[in-house]
Design an enzyme around this catalytic site. Structure first.
Site, PDB file in Angstrom:
ATOM      1  N   SER A  84       0.838  -1.185   0.000  1.00 39.35           N
ATOM      2  CA  SER A  84       0.000   0.000   0.000  1.00 39.35           C
ATOM      3  C   SER A  84       0.874   1.235   0.000  1.00 39.35           C
ATOM      4  CB  SER A  84      -0.886   0.009   1.233  1.00 39.35           C
ATOM      5  OG  SER A  84      -0.099   0.259   2.384  1.00 39.35           O
ATOM      6  N   LYS A  85       0.295   2.284  -0.520  1.00 40.22           N
ATOM      7  CA  LYS A  85       1.017   3.547  -0.573  1.00 40.22           C
ATOM      8  C   LYS A  85       1.425   3.949   0.829  1.00 40.22           C
ATOM      9  CE  LYS A  85      -2.424   4.531  -3.994  1.00 40.22           C
ATOM     10  NZ  LYS A  85      -3.632   5.252  -4.345  1.00 40.22           N
ATOM     11  N   ARG A  86       0.480   3.796   1.722  1.00 38.62           N
ATOM     12  CA  ARG A  86       0.696   4.269   3.072  1.00 38.62           C
ATOM     13  C   ARG A  86       1.816   3.531   3.793  1.00 38.62           C
ATOM     14  NH1 ARG A  86      -3.529   5.194   8.002  1.00 38.62           N
ATOM     15  NH2 ARG A  86      -1.820   5.669   9.412  1.00 38.62           N
ATOM     16  N   GLY A  90       5.199   3.499   0.844  1.00 40.21           N
ATOM     17  CA  GLY A  90       5.715   4.728   0.257  1.00 40.21           C
ATOM     18  C   GLY A  90       6.119   4.582  -1.192  1.00 40.21           C
TER      19      GLY A  90
END
Length: 499
Positions: free
Chosen positions: A254-256, A259
């Site tokens: 995930s992006k969160r 990164g």
RNA sequence: GGUCCCAUCGUCUAGUGGUCUAGGAUAUCGGCCUCUCACGCCGAAGACACGGGUUCGAGUCCCGUUGGGACUGCCA
């Protein structure tokens, strides 16, 4: 039966529906790639639909980032981008229709009440399903509550009884979900906006989607969407869920949590060739029976099929703080493979872009010096992993200011005191050459070594260090020819200054 | 917790009952090539999660265990 026949006649229509809440990440790109490939393969249409219903979190930059990312990868769409927010009316109408046909109902329970019941169930270690408080409200009661101005959501009325939803997924096979395991889910918020499960289905119906190819994380939602399709009296699309991409700890990427390293942009900035990334990504959860791994665009389209999609999730082997690999080693190796094997003409624009960004680009490289530029790139590319390497390790070929590594300086130059004289002497000999060709250069240097009675390697490695600043590289004679007489002489004559 | 899904070398995977003493790729190690480093070539090490069945025979079928994942929101 006639329905199936119709389906086969239909044109394939697939879609990629990202929600614009961040950059395009690896998982999304992979989903887009599979859909795009399937459309290409079947001669169908690939539709891009931006699911921006969550206005709070949707941003313009994100939309641009997603479009740029796809474009960079070479994933082109035939229709769209459509914006889900433009179809709010469709979603509300669909919800309304479901209420009128008795497939859905208005629910006046407040979020607080629901929250309380959820907590209570949790405390008693029971699983919570909406208890159907408003499911059987009389028409009068509904009218009364509405007249009072009480807010309400619309819930789908799931069949209460035996049986369930059964469907065939192209990847996972037969999937069954019992009605009793599905609660009366919300399809329209109290503010009138639709939930994903509704809007996505309604949009897919409107867009004529024939095949829904998406991440396995949607598998659990599929029965709900199937019920919506059926309640709306629509034909079902074919579903194909693809395995998820996990991190080395087996967490969904995930992006969160991860990164930059999971964004497409990151690979673009790090010097990946777009097709190399596509090639790597397609291998995460898909394969051919002959296990081929490198595919041209045409070949990939030719061999791609839903049958080749794996069921098990795959791990994207990102390395944290690994000095050698900044991402999955296989991704890098595929990129390096393309870097050294594609037509040189195809590679040149990427190298040019890097050089322009680094301020090393000379317009002559694209004109008068083009053949020199191409052959130099060709000379050095086999040991590079990304296009960035051309302006880092490759800097000495294109610029006069380049670093000389400390270790190299010590080992290949300072260690041999005599090189202070020998290298300038080498310059003398090279200067005398009629032509600055690989053969003549080699002869001159080997002759010099014999004359000085030293091992050729001493001179060769010393010269390499002085001319490139590096201990590793292509054959020294080729290097000198590529760097060019004038610059070679200058660099060799500068040697004494290094001591 | 409930529901659903999954399980072959570190990683990506081939494998659809016998040809599997499990193949390829990548990463690792060694060798060849050689002026160095890559490339290339050759070689090494490295996996069927476990336990029961079914069968003459199971990585392949069934059940269970374990492990992992997804979903479980008036997010998408």
């Amino acid at each position: 039966m006639p329905r199936e026949e119709n389906r086969q006649m239909e044109e394939v229509r697939v879609r990629f529906p990202p929600s614009p809440t961040g950059y395009l990440h690896i998982g999304g790109a992979r989903t887009a790639i599979y859909n795009w490939l399937f459309a290409q393969k079947t001669g169908g249409k690939f539709i891009l639909r931006i699911e921006d219903t969550d206005i709070e979190r949707s941003t313009k930059e994100s939309i641009k980032g997603i479009l740029d990312g796809l474009t960079w990868l070479g994933i082109t769409w035939d229709e769209g981008p459509y914006f889900q927010s433009a179809y709010a009316d469709d979603h509300q109408r669909a919800a309304q229709k479901l209420v009128e046909s008795g497939h859905a109902y208005k629910c006046f329970c407040t979020q607080e009440e629901l929250e309380g019941k959820r907590e209570e169930a949790k405390r008693r270690k029971e699983d919570y399903h909406y208890d159907g408080t408003c499911r059987n409200l009389s028409v009068d009661e509904v009218n009364r509550l509405e007249a009072e101005g009480r807010p309400f959501v619309i819930r789908f009325k799931v069949v209460r009884g035996p049986g369930g939803v059964l469907f065939k997924d192209a990847v996972y096979g037969l999937i069954e979900k019992k009605y009793r395991d599905i609660e009366d889910f919300v399809i329209l918020r109290s503010n009138g906006s639709p939930l994903y499960v509704l809007s996505n289905a309604v949009d897919d119906i409107r867009d004529g989607i024939t095949h829904v190819i998406r991440g396995q994380d949607h598998l659990a939602n599929t029965p709900k969407q199937i019920m919506i399709y059926e309640a709306l009296g629509e034909n079902l699309p074919q579903f194909a869920h693809m395995p998820l991409t996990l991190d080395p700890q087996k967490r969904k990427i995930s992006k969160r949590a991860h990164g930059e390293v999971v964004s497409v942009q990151y690979y673009r900035e790090r010097g990946f060739l777009p097709w190399a990334l596509v090639n790597f990504l397609v291998l995460l959860g898909w394969s051919t029976s002959d296990n081929q791994e490198i595919f041209s665009r045409e070949k990939l389209i030719e061999v791609f099929s839903l049958e080749g999609i794996n069921r098990a999730n795959s791990v994207f082997d990102i390395r944290k703080d690994d000095p050698k690999f900044f991402t999955d080693p296989k991704a890098i190796s595929i990129n390096a493979h393309y870097l050294r094997t594609i037509e040189i003409e195809e590679l040149l624009p990427y190298v040019q872009a890097e050089m322009e960004a680094a301020g090393l680009w000379d317009p002559a490289f694209g004109a008068k010096k083009k053949s020199w530029f191409a052959s130099t790139v060709d000379l050095i590319r086999s040991r590079y992993h990304t296009t960035k390497d051309f302006v880092n390790q490759g800097r000495c070929y294109f610029a006069d200011d380049f670093p000389i590594e400390d270790k190299v300086l010590r080992k290949n130059i300072l260690k041999h005191e005599d090189l202070k004289q020998w290298l300038p002497l080498m310059a003398e000999r090279l200067e005398a050459l009629e032509e600055f060709t690989v053969d003549l250069i080699e002869q001159a240097i080997r002759d010099l070594a014999a004359e000085l009675d030293v091992k050729a390697g001493i001179l060769i490695n010393g010269a390499r260090a002085a001319v490139t600043g590096q201990a590793a590289g292509p054959g020294l004679f080729e290097v000198l020819a590529a760097v060019g007489k004038e610059r070679v002489l200058h660099r060799l004559r500068e040697t004494p200054n290094l001591y």
